[in-house]
Design a protein around this motif. Structure first.
Motif, short mmCIF file in Angstrom:
data_model
loop_
_atom_site.label_atom_id
_atom_site.label_comp_id
_atom_site.label_asym_id
_atom_site.label_seq_id
_atom_site.Cartn_x
_atom_site.Cartn_y
_atom_site.Cartn_z
N ILE A 184 0.86 -1.20 0.00
CA ILE A 184 0.00 0.00 0.00
C ILE A 184 0.89 1.24 0.00
CG2 ILE A 184 -1.79 1.27 1.24
CD1 ILE A 184 -2.66 -1.44 2.43
N ASP A 185 0.83 1.98 -1.10
CA ASP A 185 1.66 3.18 -1.25
C ASP A 185 0.77 4.37 -1.58
OD1 ASP A 185 3.82 4.86 -1.52
OD2 ASP A 185 4.20 4.27 -3.61
N LYS A 186 0.73 5.34 -0.66
CA LYS A 186 -0.10 6.55 -0.83
C LYS A 186 -1.56 6.19 -1.10
CE LYS A 186 3.77 9.28 -2.58
NZ LYS A 186 4.31 10.06 -3.73
N GLY A 187 -2.03 5.23 -0.34
CA GLY A 187 -3.43 4.84 -0.44
C GLY A 187 -3.75 3.92 -1.59
N LYS A 188 -2.76 3.65 -2.44
CA LYS A 188 -2.99 2.76 -3.59
C LYS A 188 -2.37 1.39 -3.32
CE LYS A 188 -3.11 6.36 -7.13
NZ LYS A 188 -2.51 6.83 -8.40
N ARG A 189 -3.09 0.38 -3.77
CA ARG A 189 -2.59 -0.99 -3.63
C ARG A 189 -1.79 -1.39 -4.87
NH1 ARG A 189 -6.68 -5.11 -0.67
NH2 ARG A 189 -7.01 -3.91 1.25
N GLU A 190 -0.63 -1.95 -4.61
CA GLU A 190 0.23 -2.38 -5.73
C GLU A 190 0.66 -3.83 -5.50
OE1 GLU A 190 4.46 -1.14 -7.88
OE2 GLU A 190 3.62 0.11 -6.26
N PHE A 191 0.48 -4.65 -6.52
CA PHE A 191 0.86 -6.06 -6.41
C PHE A 191 2.33 -6.23 -6.79
CE2 PHE A 191 1.51 -10.24 -8.34
CZ PHE A 191 1.08 -11.07 -7.31
N LYS A 192 3.07 -6.97 -5.97
CA LYS A 192 4.48 -7.24 -6.25
C LYS A 192 4.79 -8.71 -6.03
CE LYS A 192 6.47 -2.71 -5.11
NZ LYS A 192 7.11 -2.47 -6.43
N ARG A 193 5.81 -9.16 -6.73
CA ARG A 193 6.33 -10.52 -6.51
C ARG A 193 7.85 -10.39 -6.37
NH1 ARG A 193 4.23 -13.11 -10.57
NH2 ARG A 193 2.52 -14.12 -9.44
N VAL A 194 8.39 -10.82 -5.24
CA VAL A 194 9.83 -10.68 -4.99
C VAL A 194 10.44 -12.02 -4.61
CG1 VAL A 194 9.70 -8.26 -4.29
CG2 VAL A 194 9.42 -10.04 -2.57
N LYS A 195 11.71 -12.15 -4.96
CA LYS A 195 12.46 -13.36 -4.61
C LYS A 195 13.32 -13.05 -3.39
CE LYS A 195 15.48 -16.86 -6.65
NZ LYS A 195 16.24 -17.26 -7.86
N VAL A 196 13.18 -13.83 -2.34
CA VAL A 196 13.89 -13.58 -1.08
C VAL A 196 14.72 -14.81 -0.73
CG1 VAL A 196 13.66 -12.92 1.34
CG2 VAL A 196 11.93 -12.18 -0.32
N GLU A 197 16.02 -14.61 -0.52
CA GLU A 197 16.89 -15.73 -0.16
C GLU A 197 16.97 -15.94 1.34
OE1 GLU A 197 20.67 -15.35 -2.03
OE2 GLU A 197 19.86 -15.50 -4.06
N ILE A 213 0.98 -6.87 2.63
CA ILE A 213 0.13 -8.05 2.84
C ILE A 213 0.66 -9.18 1.97
CG2 ILE A 213 -2.21 -8.98 2.67
CD1 ILE A 213 -3.19 -6.03 2.80
N ILE A 214 1.14 -10.24 2.61
CA ILE A 214 1.65 -11.39 1.86
C ILE A 214 0.47 -12.26 1.42
CG2 ILE A 214 3.03 -13.50 2.02
CD1 ILE A 214 4.84 -12.05 4.02
N THR A 215 0.38 -12.49 0.12
CA THR A 215 -0.74 -13.28 -0.41
C THR A 215 -0.36 -14.73 -0.71
OG1 THR A 215 -0.23 -12.55 -2.67
CG2 THR A 215 -1.83 -11.25 -1.42
N SER A 216 0.91 -14.97 -1.04
CA SER A 216 1.34 -16.35 -1.29
C SER A 216 2.85 -16.46 -1.17
CB SER A 216 0.89 -16.84 -2.67
OG SER A 216 1.58 -16.16 -3.69
N ILE A 217 3.29 -17.67 -0.87
CA ILE A 217 4.73 -17.94 -0.73
C ILE A 217 5.06 -19.22 -1.49
CG2 ILE A 217 6.63 -18.42 0.87
CD1 ILE A 217 4.76 -17.07 3.02
N LYS A 218 6.05 -19.14 -2.35
CA LYS A 218 6.49 -20.32 -3.08
C LYS A 218 7.94 -20.62 -2.70
CE LYS A 218 7.68 -21.97 -7.69
NZ LYS A 218 7.95 -21.56 -9.08
N ARG A 219 8.19 -21.86 -2.32
CA ARG A 219 9.56 -22.27 -1.98
C ARG A 219 10.28 -22.72 -3.25
NH1 ARG A 219 6.42 -23.33 2.33
NH2 ARG A 219 7.29 -22.91 4.40
#
Length: 486
Positions: A184-197, A213-219
């Protein structure tokens, strides 16, 4: 382009001509060890291996062009209806095609193993950290099964276990997480997908994106092979076992000598001597027996049991108690000792490979072709090097290799830095690093804050590094910080 028959014939003749090269290499290696080697002689054998390698690469290319790697593709694929005579001719022709297909597959496999063996032999002969015991024991003519057939059963078991280490069963190592989230950035919702080690991905997300807000996690799992090429795995397994089989046998006999009494040893030695005469002839790799020999094998087994009974080693078809105990002890010791020695020798060589070489050097080297350039800790769990926490040393070295290029710091001798930080100067010198070179490197990296964070994360004593930063001036620290931002 040669036709198929000529190509198979020429390849077999060339590979058969390589039978004597292992003995020649053994002579060369003995001279190297005794420091009596003539430079011309060494140069000649290297030149021979290089020429062989060119021929093998040419053979492999031609065979792959002629689809030797998929020889059964069109066998048996005939359309239409035929009378009984036609079907008989087709069956006969199909048998012929299958035989040719089998020959294609067999010769290509042999060429591939020989090619890999030559690459490894050349690397271990010419690179400073090469293991010169290895080249004479590699299947340079491609006949790795022939060497394996000469192994006693416990070494065949060790061979298979070693392959399991290089290619474990099941899925690979957990390397990262792919996290889908809503920011949530300046009242707007933005969907992101990031790779985390980082396994603590929630902390990473919070620091990076705030209240997301985390919506899903893939291993994500890596490939489950520290050495990707199956031919390399087989050739190395055969080479190391062949190189150290005498040492393994001596260690087993020494242990047996301590654990068994004279009577038990007498029974065991007699039993082994008789069994050697009745060794089974089998395809070790595939477990395929020659059907024509099965009856003969059964008769031999019965004959062996009769002889063992006459010698007083068997009673009612079973080993006598003293022999049974001795066999059990020998089998257990053989498996344990052979695996321990094999892993020890392989670990020492792979550790040096990763310790001394930079990522670029590792990528170019043929000491261990197709090995992971920078493996994670999980892939090195089998590694054992006496007196060294080898896994953590390499893990730290790999982290430093990732970070230091940002500051224009060369990666040569970083292995020595890792040894010092995990161990001490004695260990650094044990692996022939120059103390002054390592001290100079430590002075360069002592004030780099991200390095300190890496050390904290690895539970390394930071004071060992910080004492080299006392001579640095504040402007040096600022300069390094500027470099990292470029």
């Amino acid at each position: 382009m040669e036709n198929t028959s000529n190509l198979i014939k020429n390849a077999n003749e060339f590979l058969d001509s390589l039978n004597g090269i292992n003995n020649k290499l053994k002579e060369i290696v003995d001279k190297i060890k005794n420091k009596t080697i003539d430079k011309t002689e060494l140069s000649n054998i290297i030149s021979t291996l290089e020429k062989n390698l060119e021929i093998l690469q040419d053979l492999k290319s031609k065979m792959e062009f002629l689809e030797f790697d998929s020889p059964y593709k069109n066998v048996g694929k005939l359309k239409g209806s035929y009378d009984s005579e036609g079907l008989q001719e087709i069956a006969s022709y199909s048998t012929y095609l299958r035989r040719i297909a089998s020959e294609k597959k067999g010769i290509l496999e042999r060429v591939r193993h020989a090619l890999v063996a030559h690459k490894i032999a050349l690397a271990h002969l010419t690179e400073d950290i090469g293991n010169i015991n290895l080249p004479p024991n590699l299947p340079l003519d491609g006949s790795y099964k022939k060497i394996m057939f000469e192994f006693p059963p416990y070494l065949v078991t060790t061979y298979k276990e070693f392959l399991d280490i290089l290619e474990p069963k099941g899925r690979g190592i957990l390397t990262s997480y792919t996290v889908s989230l809503i920011v949530i950035d300046k009242g707007k919702r933005e969907f992101k997908r990031v790779k985390v080690e980082d396994k603590n991905y929630e902390k990473y997300i919070k620091e990076k994106f705030g209240n997301a807000i985390i919506t899903s996690i893939k291993r994500n799992f890596s490939k489950n092979k520290i050495i990707d090429d199956q031919y390399v795995r087989r050739v190395l397994a055969i080479g190391y076992l062949n190189a150290y089989k005498d040492e393994i046998e001596r260690a087993i006999n020494e242990k047996i000598d301590k654990l068994l009494n004279e009577e038990e040893k007498k029974y065991l030695n007699k039993y082994l001597e008789l069994c050697l005469l009745f060794r089974e002839e089998a395809d070790i790799s595939g477990g395929i027996l020659d059907v024509r020999c099965m009856e003969e094998r059964k008769l031999k087994e019965l004959e062996l049991k009769e002889i063992l009974e006459k010698e007083g080693l068997y009673k009612d078809g079973e080993p006598i108690e003293l022999l049974k105990k001795a066999i059990k002890i020998k089998n257990e010791l053989s498996k344990e000792i052979s695996k321990d020695i094999l892993i020890k020798k392989f670990s020492e060589d792979v550790f040096k490979f990763y310790l001394y070489k930079t990522p670029d050097e590792r990528a170019r080297s043929n000491l261990f072709p197709s090995i992971m350039i920078t493996p994670q800790k999980g892939f090195l769990s089998w590694m054992k090097v006496e007196g060294v926490d080898c896994i953590n040393v390499l893990d730290l070295k790999f982290k430093l290799e990732e970070e230091l290029p940002k500051y224009q710091i060369p990666l040569k001798n970083i292995g020595g830095v890792a040894l010092y930080l995990i161990h001490d100067w004695k260990t650094v010198e044990k692996f022939n690093f120059n103390k002054k070179d390592i001290e100079d490197l430590l002075k360069k990296i002592a004030l780099i804050e991200p390095i300190k964070e890496i050390l904290k994360d690895k539970n390394v004593d930071i004071s060992k590094l910080e004492k080299f930063g006392k001579v640095k001036k504040e402007k040096t620290k600022k300069f390094l910080d500027l470099l990292s931002g470029l």
